[in-house]
Design a protein around this motif. Sequence first.
Motif, mmCIF file in Angstrom:
data_model
loop_
_atom_site.group_PDB
_atom_site.id
_atom_site.type_symbol
_atom_site.label_atom_id
_atom_site.label_comp_id
_atom_site.label_asym_id
_atom_site.label_seq_id
_atom_site.Cartn_x
_atom_site.Cartn_y
_atom_site.Cartn_z
ATOM 1 N N LYS A 3 -8.264 14.282 2.433
ATOM 2 C CA LYS A 3 -7.158 13.594 3.091
ATOM 3 C C LYS A 3 -7.567 12.194 3.527
ATOM 4 N N LEU A 4 -8.793 12.076 4.062
ATOM 5 C CA LEU A 4 -9.290 10.770 4.492
ATOM 6 C C LEU A 4 -9.440 9.832 3.297
ATOM 7 N N SER A 5 -9.902 10.394 2.185
ATOM 8 C CA SER A 5 -10.072 9.596 0.978
ATOM 9 C C SER A 5 -8.726 9.104 0.460
ATOM 10 N N LEU A 6 -7.731 9.975 0.475
ATOM 11 C CA LEU A 6 -6.388 9.584 0.041
ATOM 12 C C LEU A 6 -5.807 8.501 0.944
ATOM 13 N N LEU A 7 -6.047 8.627 2.246
ATOM 14 C CA LEU A 7 -5.549 7.634 3.196
ATOM 15 C C LEU A 7 -6.194 6.265 2.951
ATOM 16 N N ILE A 8 -7.503 6.280 2.705
ATOM 17 C CA ILE A 8 -8.212 5.025 2.428
ATOM 18 C C ILE A 8 -7.687 4.394 1.147
ATOM 19 N N ASP A 9 -7.497 5.219 0.111
ATOM 20 C CA ASP A 9 -6.968 4.704 -1.162
ATOM 21 C C ASP A 9 -5.587 4.085 -0.967
ATOM 22 N N PHE A 10 -4.753 4.752 -0.136
ATOM 23 C CA PHE A 10 -3.399 4.240 0.099
ATOM 24 C C PHE A 10 -3.446 2.909 0.841
ATOM 25 N N ILE A 11 -4.327 2.799 1.846
ATOM 26 C CA ILE A 11 -4.454 1.550 2.607
ATOM 27 C C ILE A 11 -4.933 0.434 1.699
ATOM 28 N N GLN A 12 -5.861 0.756 0.825
ATOM 29 C CA GLN A 12 -6.358 -0.249 -0.117
ATOM 30 C C GLN A 12 -5.281 -0.683 -1.098
ATOM 31 N N TRP A 13 -4.371 0.248 -1.405
ATOM 32 C CA TRP A 13 -3.263 -0.088 -2.322
ATOM 33 C C TRP A 13 -2.328 -1.110 -1.694
ATOM 34 N N LEU A 14 -2.184 -1.046 -0.353
ATOM 35 C CA LEU A 14 -1.311 -1.983 0.349
ATOM 36 C C LEU A 14 -2.040 -3.326 0.524
ATOM 37 N N ASP A 15 -2.257 -4.000 -0.608
ATOM 38 C CA ASP A 15 -3.040 -5.236 -0.571
ATOM 39 C C ASP A 15 -2.177 -6.486 -0.654
ATOM 40 N N SER A 16 -0.857 -6.308 -0.532
ATOM 41 C CA SER A 16 0.021 -7.482 -0.559
ATOM 42 C C SER A 16 1.247 -7.222 0.305
ATOM 43 N N TRP A 17 1.887 -8.289 0.754
ATOM 44 C CA TRP A 17 3.096 -8.139 1.569
ATOM 45 C C TRP A 17 4.232 -7.494 0.771
ATOM 46 N N LYS A 18 4.240 -7.716 -0.521
ATOM 47 C CA LYS A 18 5.273 -7.115 -1.361
ATOM 48 C C LYS A 18 5.179 -5.595 -1.337
ATOM 49 N N LYS A 19 3.969 -5.072 -1.462
ATOM 50 C CA LYS A 19 3.781 -3.622 -1.437
ATOM 51 C C LYS A 19 4.086 -3.059 -0.060
#
Length: 203
Positions: A10-26
């Motif tokens: 779960k922690l890994s998925l959360l980190i991946d999701f936060i990393q995905w949010l790398d732009s204001w558009k996302k």
Amino acid sequence: MNNNENKSEKLSLLIDFIQWLDSWKKVGIFLVLTCFMGAAYFSYYYRDAIFTWVLYIYNEPVLEIEGMETEISNLIKDTHADAIAIWGVERRDNFRVLRYLSISGKRKSKIEGRSDLILRARSEQSDIIIDLFNNGTGCFYLSPDSDMGDVLLDAGIDYFCASTTPPDYSFLNGFVMVGFKKPPLNQDYIKQRLRITSSRLTQ
């Protein structure tokens, strides 16, 4: 061990999701989707209340009896009822008005128009009406709490099945009752047939 692995996943998925949010558009897309899903869930969960509110704003149902004689006659025929009574209701003022009454095929126009309280203290009939309001339909023995009840009991009719009008909304504006000299066997059918008539009487 398994709990630790689940937490790590779960922690890994959360980190991946936060990393995905790398732009204001996302971030914007995520916020829009979150708001949309929240609104969809809210609308579904409170769909009955929202539908009732829309009815209140645009068009509150009205109980119509004039011109519905054929529907009333068909209800009596289909249920083999010995009597039918249709009441209009004013919940705010706690009174009901007898809009239609027929006993053994004869309409009792002289009695129509009389009013009575919907609810009164320490009354068996009030308990029956409250149960009817809560459930939409019901079958019950009539108690002589009003002079209209006496008229029916004098004719030997003491068992009724009823439906609120309209049957599907919380805007209660009346109820339809069919009476019998003895409890019918097909009460589930009668209650469903009453719901059909209640819908047709409500415009």
